[in-house]
Design a protein around this motif. Structure first.
Motif, PDB file in Angstrom:
ATOM      1  N   ARG A  11       6.743  -6.457   8.678  1.00 16.68           N
ATOM      2  CA  ARG A  11       6.663  -7.880   8.323  1.00 16.68           C
ATOM      3  C   ARG A  11       7.639  -8.676   9.177  1.00 16.68           C
ATOM      4  N   ALA A  59       6.188  -9.190  12.433  1.00 15.38           N
ATOM      5  CA  ALA A  59       5.222 -10.285  12.473  1.00 15.38           C
ATOM      6  C   ALA A  59       5.969 -11.599  12.724  1.00 15.38           C
ATOM      7  N   TYR A  66      -1.701  -9.814  16.873  1.00 12.28           N
ATOM      8  CA  TYR A  66      -2.285  -9.484  18.171  1.00 12.28           C
ATOM      9  C   TYR A  66      -1.233  -9.652  19.242  1.00 12.28           C
ATOM     10  N   GLU A 115      -2.404  -4.497  12.240  1.00 15.15           N
ATOM     11  CA  GLU A 115      -3.669  -4.814  12.880  1.00 15.15           C
ATOM     12  C   GLU A 115      -4.093  -6.257  12.705  1.00 15.15           C
ATOM     13  N   SER A 116      -3.349  -6.990  11.910  1.00 15.28           N
ATOM     14  CA  SER A 116      -3.670  -8.405  11.770  1.00 15.28           C
ATOM     15  C   SER A 116      -3.009  -9.222  12.863  1.00 15.28           C
ATOM     16  N   LEU A 124      -2.286  -3.153   7.440  1.00 16.56           N
ATOM     17  CA  LEU A 124      -2.823  -4.504   7.348  1.00 16.56           C
ATOM     18  C   LEU A 124      -2.046  -5.451   8.242  1.00 16.56           C
ATOM     19  N   VAL A 125      -0.760  -5.263   8.288  1.00 17.93           N
ATOM     20  CA  VAL A 125       0.063  -6.123   9.130  1.00 17.93           C
ATOM     21  C   VAL A 125      -0.129  -5.753  10.596  1.00 17.93           C
ATOM     22  N   GLN A 135       2.542  -0.565   8.121  1.00 17.16           N
ATOM     23  CA  GLN A 135       1.686  -1.265   7.165  1.00 17.16           C
ATOM     24  C   GLN A 135       0.463  -1.702   7.929  1.00 17.16           C
ATOM     25  N   PRO A 160       0.835  -1.207   0.000  1.00 17.64           N
ATOM     26  CA  PRO A 160       0.000   0.000   0.000  1.00 17.64           C
ATOM     27  C   PRO A 160       0.868   1.255   0.000  1.00 17.64           C
TER      28      PRO A 160
END
Lengths: 352, 352
Positions: free
Chosen positions: B260, B263, B296, B293-294, B290-291, B288, B78
């Motif tokens: 990333r 993550a 936890y 908030e994906s 999406l990352v 990013q 994005p």
DNA sequence: CCGGGTTGGTTAATCGTTTAGCCAACCGTG
DNA sequence: CACGGTTGGCTAAACGATTAACCAACCCGG
């Protein structure tokens, strides 16, 4: 800085008229130009590094070799990027360039943006939504060939290119069924979109095909709170999944409306001590790679064919400009396949 | 379909010459046109819905009101979307439109794409990379005003707009220090980029400021395998984090080169039974969403100001076109701030 | 009544192409 | 040699704007 060299420079260098240069360079049919002159012109053009002026050509030919890409939202997802990329590459292959504008869903901004596009004499417009929904086309586009991307219109005359949501949902659920699941939950947001309808229909179709009765209690629809956030976010997915997984007879697999909701399901599963995919299989939708690969184990999902949609839309647009009378037949529209992307979140259900 | 109405239609309707119409509509200074005629022209233009033909105007004025946006990669993140959006909105505010092309890192494709842009007489070019790196500008852009976006050039004469990586790394690490951490690990990929250098420098700067000695064993550089995958992916981050977390004296916090990789750190922490942020704080880079908030709990990170960079680049480009002699001073460049985005992955270190 | 300044416009060239229509030279024939 | 058909290329008119240069009419003072 030296003035850009034009056709008349080439003409002078080759000792011919500009008309001849044009004829040679454009290989006009029915125009006979001698071999020697041809050579001279080519060579002169080459040596001078001639490149035609697109504005002048566009003015003369009444076509700018340019198409407008209007989208409501460019930045929030990589979806937009893929659609744009597909459109851009397909366009470039035809010698067209993309003129990009973003409306942010603002009607006034949309109006002025489209005006700017029309002033630049775009040959056509791609009107793209960032998720599959129904839109109303601005009137100013009336006279311009237009194709809807990831959107439908109330007006059946305007062609559209959308993903085949039914097939996508069907594919996802069939994947679960193939692994032996029979109690398959669905988590979905509550806003009524073509995407929602289609995917749910695909779910029922896959169930029916496998002879599994449809159980409404397995469908968890959840509204995003606060109300104005994007529907179908991680939080919503978490709540929906939690509800299904804490029911007395919990499903062995979850089909999530999208990957973000699936990420929420991962969290619910973790909280409840359910391992994925050992005790719970999960499949998402969208193939948002950043999401799918940020969670562990990597999320199996169904891909929205955004790149192909972009490319296809350009093709439709081209077809439209070639046959001016737009026949609103079904062949002007396109439903594109959503392929399965298997990763690591689907396995066989635990034996009881 | 009725021919588009032009300036001569307006002239006819108002009973004046096209020259007069042009004078009125463009409010040419030093040209005196009577009030009544003015009115008539305005009204005629209004009623007919006149809009100037941008191609004709561009041809005459030698400027297309269009700028080219050349990027190496549009679809994968994005980031691209935000940069494009920033550039597009800033451009639109000045009456400019963006002509978008993607090169996919292919030199030949880049050549033809840029040729297409130049043919359309773009007023300038934004040359964007999708991660901060050093590029070589194609020669064909020599005569066209150009600004680098998220990239630097070996040639100091070409202006660039990039994130302030040092400040970003500093900000991230200071956030950890503020929460009381003193043993702070870094996970990073091995490819040498401005981004890598800068963020590491920021790390050391924050450490120095807090009087914490720099310990090289806390910096885990890991190479992506297989070799040709993107550096700095989830897997790389996982391995780097695992190495740090299994050392005899493990850090209480991790500064990850990007989200990333962060993550991946989450996964390593989960495997080792370390809870985030209770036993381990993690901070990423890029924001990013999406990352972030994906995973936890949601990942705290530092934002790359892509939107602002796009907007700023347009501003620089405009400045460039106004003052033709490009002064390669530092004021033509821009280092943009990377703000902290605090979420839930940073807390105080566990008490011993 | 004449000359000069002001007012309010028009004419025509120009930007760089494409293309319909014209024309000159050449060739072979009857 | 006159003539029709080809061959090869040129002339000039668009496309739709902008703008330098020009001009007519009017006003006003001397």
């Amino acid at each position: 800085m030296a003035r850009r060299i034009g056709i008349k420079d080439v003409a002078a260098a080759a000792g011919v008229s500009t008309a001849t240069v044009s004829h040679v360079l454009n290989r006009v049919e029915g125009k006979r130009i001698g071999q020697k002159t041809r050579q001279r012109v080519w060579q002169a053009a080459e040596e001078l590094g001639y490149a035609p002026n697109g504005l002048a050509r566009g003015l003369r030919l009444q076509r700018s070799q340019t198409i407008g890409f209007v989208s409501d939202e460019i930045a929030t997802t990589p979806h937009a990027g893929r659609m744009i990329l597909g459109a851009q590459e397909a366009a470039a292959a035809e010698g067209l360039l993309l003129l990009l504008v973003n409306t942010s869903g603002d009607a006034e901004l949309e109006r002025t943006s489209i005006e700017m596009l029309l002033q630049r004499q775009v040959d056509g417009v791609l009107y793209a939504a960032m998720y599959h929904r129904t839109v109303r086309l601005p009137e100013s586009l009336g006279a311009t060939p237009t194709v809807l991307l990831d959107a439908r219109s109330e007006d059946p005359a305007v062609p559209f290119v959308v993903p085949d949501e039914v097939q996508g949902g069907y594919t996802a659920v069939r994947e679960l069924i193939h692994h032996g699941h029979r109690r398959i939950g669905v988590t979905v947001q509550t806003v009524d979109l073509p995407a929602r309808q289609g995917r749910l229909e695909g779910y029922r179709k896959a169930l029916a095909e496998a002879g599994i009765p449809y159980d409404p209690s397995l469908v968890a629809a959840e509204t995003a709170v606060p109300f104005n956030t994007t529907p179908g976010d991680v939080e919503t997915g978490y709540r929906a999944a939690r509800r299904l997984l804490t029911a007395e007879q919990r499903p062995t697999a979850l089909f999530c409306f999208n990957d973000r909701m699936a990420a929420g399901a991962y969290r619910a599963a973790a909280e409840l001590g359910l391992s994925i995919p050992g005790q719970l299989s999960v499949i998402g939708f969208d193939n948002q790679e950043l999401v799918c690969e940020s969670v562990y184990p990597a999320l199996s999902t169904v891909q929205l064919p955004h790149y192909e949609m972009g490319a296809r839309a350009v093709a439709q647009l081209l077809a439209l400009t070639k046959t001016p009378g737009r026949p609103p037949g079904p062949d002007t529209n396109a439903l594109l396949l959503c392929p399965l992307v298997a990763r690591a979140s689907v396995a066989s259900p635990p034996r009881l």
